[in-house]
Design a protein around this motif. Structure first.
Motif, PDB file in Angstrom:
ATOM      1  N   PRO A 128       0.826  -1.194   0.000  1.00  0.00           N
ATOM      2  CA  PRO A 128       0.000   0.000   0.000  1.00  0.00           C
ATOM      3  C   PRO A 128       0.866   1.253   0.000  1.00  0.00           C
ATOM      4  N   ARG A 129       0.324   2.305  -0.546  1.00  0.00           N
ATOM      5  CA  ARG A 129       1.076   3.549  -0.656  1.00  0.00           C
ATOM      6  C   ARG A 129       1.430   4.098   0.714  1.00  0.00           C
ATOM      7  N   ALA A 130       2.693   4.401   0.942  1.00  0.00           N
ATOM      8  CA  ALA A 130       3.169   4.966   2.199  1.00  0.00           C
ATOM      9  C   ALA A 130       3.569   6.414   1.970  1.00  0.00           C
ATOM     10  N   HIS A 131       3.341   7.230   2.987  1.00  0.00           N
ATOM     11  CA  HIS A 131       3.709   8.632   2.870  1.00  0.00           C
ATOM     12  C   HIS A 131       5.223   8.775   2.907  1.00  0.00           C
ATOM     13  N   LYS A 132       5.737   9.581   2.021  1.00  0.00           N
ATOM     14  CA  LYS A 132       7.176   9.815   1.980  1.00  0.00           C
ATOM     15  C   LYS A 132       7.577  10.774   3.086  1.00  0.00           C
ATOM     16  N   ALA A 133       8.848  10.705   3.446  1.00  0.00           N
ATOM     17  CA  ALA A 133       9.366  11.587   4.479  1.00  0.00           C
ATOM     18  C   ALA A 133       9.281  13.036   4.005  1.00  0.00           C
ATOM     19  N   GLY A 134       8.779  13.914   4.852  1.00  0.00           N
ATOM     20  CA  GLY A 134       8.638  15.321   4.509  1.00  0.00           C
ATOM     21  C   GLY A 134       7.344  15.650   3.806  1.00  0.00           C
ATOM     22  N   GLU A 135       6.481  14.681   3.541  1.00  0.00           N
ATOM     23  CA  GLU A 135       5.203  14.960   2.891  1.00  0.00           C
ATOM     24  C   GLU A 135       4.223  15.532   3.907  1.00  0.00           C
ATOM     25  N   PRO A 136       3.489  16.592   3.582  1.00  0.00           N
ATOM     26  CA  PRO A 136       2.554  17.195   4.540  1.00  0.00           C
ATOM     27  C   PRO A 136       1.463  16.213   4.958  1.00  0.00           C
ATOM     28  N   GLN A 137       1.232  16.131   6.266  1.00  0.00           N
ATOM     29  CA  GLN A 137       0.208  15.257   6.821  1.00  0.00           C
ATOM     30  C   GLN A 137      -0.446  15.945   8.008  1.00  0.00           C
ATOM     31  N   ARG A 138      -1.628  15.446   8.383  1.00  0.00           N
ATOM     32  CA  ARG A 138      -2.306  15.960   9.566  1.00  0.00           C
ATOM     33  C   ARG A 138      -1.534  15.549  10.814  1.00  0.00           C
ATOM     34  N   ILE A 139      -1.527  16.436  11.794  1.00  0.00           N
ATOM     35  CA  ILE A 139      -0.756  16.171  13.000  1.00  0.00           C
ATOM     36  C   ILE A 139      -1.255  14.935  13.737  1.00  0.00           C
ATOM     37  N   VAL A 169       0.262  26.346  21.696  1.00  0.00           N
ATOM     38  CA  VAL A 169      -0.695  25.242  21.809  1.00  0.00           C
ATOM     39  C   VAL A 169      -1.448  25.089  20.487  1.00  0.00           C
ATOM     40  N   ILE A 170      -1.534  23.846  20.026  1.00  0.00           N
ATOM     41  CA  ILE A 170      -2.282  23.533  18.803  1.00  0.00           C
ATOM     42  C   ILE A 170      -3.740  23.331  19.183  1.00  0.00           C
ATOM     43  N   ASP A 171      -4.633  24.049  18.488  1.00  0.00           N
ATOM     44  CA  ASP A 171      -6.047  24.017  18.857  1.00  0.00           C
ATOM     45  C   ASP A 171      -6.934  23.302  17.850  1.00  0.00           C
ATOM     46  N   THR A 172      -6.356  22.741  16.774  1.00  0.00           N
ATOM     47  CA  THR A 172      -7.171  22.047  15.788  1.00  0.00           C
ATOM     48  C   THR A 172      -6.436  20.809  15.288  1.00  0.00           C
ATOM     49  N   PRO A 173      -7.127  19.678  15.163  1.00  0.00           N
ATOM     50  CA  PRO A 173      -6.474  18.472  14.632  1.00  0.00           C
ATOM     51  C   PRO A 173      -6.220  18.537  13.129  1.00  0.00           C
ATOM     52  N   ALA A 174      -6.712  19.598  12.461  1.00  0.00           N
ATOM     53  CA  ALA A 174      -6.499  19.735  11.026  1.00  0.00           C
ATOM     54  C   ALA A 174      -5.166  20.396  10.703  1.00  0.00           C
ATOM     55  N   THR A 175      -4.334  20.622  11.693  1.00  0.00           N
ATOM     56  CA  THR A 175      -3.026  21.237  11.470  1.00  0.00           C
ATOM     57  C   THR A 175      -2.173  20.321  10.591  1.00  0.00           C
ATOM     58  N   SER A 179       6.744  17.308   9.671  1.00  0.00           N
ATOM     59  CA  SER A 179       7.495  16.513  10.641  1.00  0.00           C
ATOM     60  C   SER A 179       7.014  16.891  12.035  1.00  0.00           C
ATOM     61  N   LEU A 180       7.481  16.152  13.023  1.00  0.00           N
ATOM     62  CA  LEU A 180       7.132  16.405  14.421  1.00  0.00           C
ATOM     63  C   LEU A 180       8.205  17.221  15.138  1.00  0.00           C
TER      64      LEU A 180
END
Length: 372
Positions: A128-139, A169-175, A179-180
């Motif tokens: 299955p397709r895996a997200h590449k390093a540095g690709e934007p994703q939801r937090i 502080v992050i206030d939305t899960p859509a951020t 990377s972390l």
């Protein structure tokens, strides 16, 4: 009376039932065979001769037998190629997904829904397709991949203000993040995601499948041996249910294993008390509705029975809360022991009670390729 007045007896050469006076006249000599006139054919028989005779030959000949033989071979081919009971049940569930709960009428679909979805270009051999390093994703997905918690739990943590980035502080899960870096949970920095690992745990009865219990009851983390990484359970087992419990450090893998859409089969063995027959258990293959709750297809088999006590094996792909116990109790059975023996290809086997075993990395990679 004189002899002249007596009636004369019939002639012996005359046919029976006729008198000598009624004897037929003799025919003349027959003509030679070659000079006999042809017998005229009846017009109605000549007309029907071309149609009736082929039909009689077809009824008595090979075509009818060949047709029966073709039907028999087709039926045997369907039996050989027919899927297993659980696969048939899955197809039944997918076909009846749009049907009503009680009426059984199919819901009207929009024209967009009727259009076939494009097939993926990925072959079955490809992972299955895996997200590449540095690709934007939801937090939430990044933190779940790092093993912090599941996506839903991460969303609750964000709502509670426990997650921050660079002190804000992050206030939305859509951020959306790449990377972390700089992300903290309860003031502690989040490390980079480690390699995915999967463990098998033989859960004993009397332990909750939870991180903590407000009532102070023991949880599975009180029984796990030391030295393990931070693990999250795949699904849940009730307090008194024992058997196989999967643990992983990858929140994304946890979510994939729990989703009913992946079709992963769970196997349970239940010790029951009561009157039950195999015929009644087989009715569960089409699903059942209990007090407004719809349960999907269940493949149930009566393993053995002694008097009114017996063991029942059940295979299902959903795993709703207390599903096995509620279904068996609905059938009038009392469950005294419930054991999960398998979760997909992973089997409890001879794993001792309370012990932990790790799935080899190459087996885990092969398994993840099969996930939808």
């Amino acid at each position: 009376m004189t002899e002249e007045s007596l009636p004369k007896p019939p002639s012996r050469s005359a046919p029976r039932g006729t008198s000598a006076k009624q004897a037929p006249a003799k025919k003349g000599p027959k003509p030679p065979r070659g000079e006999r006139p042809a017998r005229p054919a009846r017009p109605d028989r000549a007309k029907a001769e071309g149609a009736a005779r082929p039909k009689r030959e077809e009824a008595k000949g090979r075509p009818a037998a060949d047709k029966r033989k073709a039907k028999t071979e087709a039926r045997r081919g369907e039996e050989r190629s027919s899927p297993s009971r659980m696969k048939r049940a899955r197809l039944f569930r997918e076909e009846s997904a749009g049907s009503g709960r009680r009426g059984g009428e199919t819901k009207p679909q929009s024209p967009r829904a009727e259009q076939p979805r494009p097939r993926s270009e990925r072959t079955e051999e490809e992972p299955p397709r895996a997200h590449k390093a540095g690709e934007p994703q939801r937090i939430a997905k990044l933190l779940a991949r790092a093993g912090v918690a599941s996506r839903r739990e991460v969303e609750r943590m964000i709502a509670e203000g426990r997650i921050a980035r660079d002190g804000a502080v992050i206030d939305t899960p859509a951020t959306i993040l790449t990377s972390l870096k700089g992300v903290t949970v309860d003031g502690k920095p989040v490390s980079a995601p480690a390699a995915t690992r999967l463990f098998l745990f033989h859960k004993p009865p009397g332990f909750l499948t939870a991180a903590k219990d407000p009532a102070g009851r023991k949880t599975i983390y009180d029984r796990l041996p030391p030295g393990l990484p931070r693990l999250v359970p795949v699904g849940r087992l009730d307090l008194n249910t024992e058997g196989l419990l999967l643990l992983t450090n990858d929140g994304e893998l946890k979510r994939q294993l729990e989703l009913p859409s992946t079709g992963i089969e769970r196997t349970y063995r239940a010790r029951v008390f009561g009157d039950v027959t195999q015929e009644r258990l087989e009715t569960l293959i089409e699903g059942i509705e209990i007090e407004g709750m719809r349960y999907g297809p269940i493949d149930a088999n009566l393993e053995r029975r002694t008097g009114r006590n017996g063991w029942v094996e059940m295979k299902l792909t959903e795993g709703k809360n207390r599903e096995v116990r509620r279904v068996l109790e609905h059938l009038g059975l009392q469950v005294s022991r419930l054991i999960r023996t398998a979760y997909g290809p992973f089997v409890l086997g001879d794993l001792p009670l309370g012990a932990v075993g790790e799935v080899p990395q190459h087996d885990l990679v092969t398994f993840r390729k099969t996930l939808r």
